[in-house]
Motif scaffolding. Sequence first.
Motif, PDB file in Angstrom:
ATOM      1  N   ILE A   1     101.260  68.609  33.900  1.00  0.00           N
ATOM      2  CA  ILE A   1     102.368  67.544  33.608  1.00  0.00           C
ATOM      3  C   ILE A   1     101.847  66.189  33.385  1.00  0.00           C
ATOM      4  N   THR A   2     101.923  65.759  32.266  1.00  0.00           N
ATOM      5  CA  THR A   2     101.702  64.200  31.758  1.00  0.00           C
ATOM      6  C   THR A   2     102.992  63.520  32.064  1.00  0.00           C
ATOM      7  N   GLY A   3     102.848  62.379  32.626  1.00  0.00           N
ATOM      8  CA  GLY A   3     104.094  61.669  33.034  1.00  0.00           C
ATOM      9  C   GLY A   3     104.693  62.165  34.363  1.00  0.00           C
ATOM     10  N   ILE A   4     103.992  62.679  35.452  1.00  0.00           N
ATOM     11  CA  ILE A   4     104.516  63.510  36.657  1.00  0.00           C
ATOM     12  C   ILE A   4     104.918  62.333  37.406  1.00  0.00           C
ATOM     13  N   THR A   5     104.634  61.071  37.295  1.00  0.00           N
ATOM     14  CA  THR A   5     105.283  59.938  38.282  1.00  0.00           C
ATOM     15  C   THR A   5     106.507  59.606  37.806  1.00  0.00           C
TER      16      THR A   5
ATOM     17  N   SER B   1     108.908  64.092  37.909  1.00  0.00           N
ATOM     18  CA  SER B   1     108.847  64.499  39.591  1.00  0.00           C
ATOM     19  C   SER B   1     109.756  65.569  39.971  1.00  0.00           C
ATOM     20  N   TYR B   2     110.915  65.547  39.309  1.00  0.00           N
ATOM     21  CA  TYR B   2     111.925  66.754  39.366  1.00  0.00           C
ATOM     22  C   TYR B   2     111.291  67.937  38.959  1.00  0.00           C
ATOM     23  N   LEU B   3     110.512  67.766  37.690  1.00  0.00           N
ATOM     24  CA  LEU B   3     109.817  68.909  37.292  1.00  0.00           C
ATOM     25  C   LEU B   3     108.679  69.645  38.286  1.00  0.00           C
ATOM     26  N   ALA B   4     108.010  68.649  38.874  1.00  0.00           N
ATOM     27  CA  ALA B   4     106.958  69.237  39.773  1.00  0.00           C
ATOM     28  C   ALA B   4     107.865  69.959  40.915  1.00  0.00           C
ATOM     29  N   GLU B   5     108.819  69.341  41.605  1.00  0.00           N
ATOM     30  CA  GLU B   5     109.592  69.876  42.717  1.00  0.00           C
ATOM     31  C   GLU B   5     109.929  71.300  42.107  1.00  0.00           C
TER      32      GLU B   5
ATOM     33  N   TYR C   1     104.307  77.530  41.341  1.00  0.00           N
ATOM     34  CA  TYR C   1     103.231  77.283  40.506  1.00  0.00           C
ATOM     35  C   TYR C   1     102.185  76.464  41.237  1.00  0.00           C
ATOM     36  N   GLN C   2     100.901  76.356  40.733  1.00  0.00           N
ATOM     37  CA  GLN C   2      99.816  75.331  41.193  1.00  0.00           C
ATOM     38  C   GLN C   2     100.113  74.104  40.249  1.00  0.00           C
ATOM     39  N   VAL C   3     100.572  72.801  40.678  1.00  0.00           N
ATOM     40  CA  VAL C   3     101.059  71.847  39.863  1.00  0.00           C
ATOM     41  C   VAL C   3      99.788  70.913  39.752  1.00  0.00           C
ATOM     42  N   HIS C   4      99.690  70.388  38.461  1.00  0.00           N
ATOM     43  CA  HIS C   4      98.406  69.342  38.392  1.00  0.00           C
ATOM     44  C   HIS C   4      99.289  68.284  37.505  1.00  0.00           C
ATOM     45  N   GLY C   5      98.845  67.056  37.848  1.00  0.00           N
ATOM     46  CA  GLY C   5      99.627  65.864  37.081  1.00  0.00           C
ATOM     47  C   GLY C   5      98.507  65.046  36.726  1.00  0.00           C
TER      48      GLY C   5
ATOM     49  N   HIS D   1      95.150  64.100  38.622  1.00  0.00           N
ATOM     50  CA  HIS D   1      93.964  63.611  38.135  1.00  0.00           C
ATOM     51  C   HIS D   1      94.210  62.178  37.038  1.00  0.00           C
ATOM     52  N   HIS D   2      93.240  61.478  37.269  1.00  0.00           N
ATOM     53  CA  HIS D   2      93.407  60.162  36.565  1.00  0.00           C
ATOM     54  C   HIS D   2      92.935  60.497  34.834  1.00  0.00           C
TER      55      HIS D   2
END
Length: 365
Positions: free
Chosen positions: A23-27, A32-36, A43-47, A76-77
Amino acid sequence: MTSPIEIVNMSPEDYRNRKVALITGITGQDGSYLAELLIEKGYQVHGIIRRSSSFNTGRIEHLYKDAHENPKMRLHHGDLTDSTCLVHIISKVLPTEIYNLGAQSHVKVSFDMSEYTADVDAVGTLRLLDAIRTCGLAHLVRFYQASTSELYGKVAEIPQSETTPFYPRSPYGVAKMYAYWITINYREAYDMYACNGILFNHESPRRGRTFVTRKITCAVASIHLGKQECLYLGNLDAKRDWGHARDYVEGMWRMLQQETADDFVLATGEMHTVREFVEKSFKATGKTIRWEGSAEEEVGIDDEGVVRVRVDPAYYRPTEVELLLGQPAKANEKLGWKRKVTFDELVEEMVKADLVGVAAGDVFN
């Protein structure tokens, strides 16, 4: 973690069954809702997050504090302006789904930062699509592009659907139009599974405070608690189709679960003015707002005769989008998606959250 060598021997079905999302824009609000949602679905979630001298992960702090505590989340930065880092992250993560939510997403700010908005929102999408191809994952990764109702701008018809012509009225809208069409172009040119979600306005207690809805609910909470006197707004008569972000991220996920890639409008199908949003927000604190005057001299007055809302022309856009109203019939039928939260419920939830936040001095978002 799966290695590139192992990927070579995987079928597309086995690859997708790994359920790894990037996910780009995870913050942000949607991220944030999508990560939840994705973590709940296994899923294993990477942002991807941008480097900052201050913490910018407040909306996902409950999901990610330390990689040892929650191995389902990794950050990930990186940046959508840096092709090299995008290739590196994608080659390392080997995602099954990519959700491109990262953007300079403030319409008014896009007039002041038009070049940056184009670089991130338009060319950033191209960089991400090319990174997928560079990593040899064009036929394995499913890609979601966060498009926007701002594409319609000076609307050609009411309501707006997937077939309504675009007429963007801001640098943000124009940049997003490039991203929309480059997503379709790569889908057709390289047989990529790439979708556009044309999402109408969606809000929540996690919405940034510079956006008008959250600005309103935060100000109403502050006024109720005696910490602010007046709310200053621009166009009170702008009409929007407002839903809850939590509902809309489910629609994003559903788009990537279909047999073939397609583009969808997500909307409530009902329209309200900024003026109505103000009235409903004050009502949630037990106050009634009546209006006096017109144009820039119009004011909103509460039950005690105190002016609580004023118009400030500084908040007008150089080119205004007067109304946006979505037609979500295609998403209803093909995705089985419908909004759950009503307009009144949305406003009440946001005001209640801001009452708690303002009282506690916690208005990070």
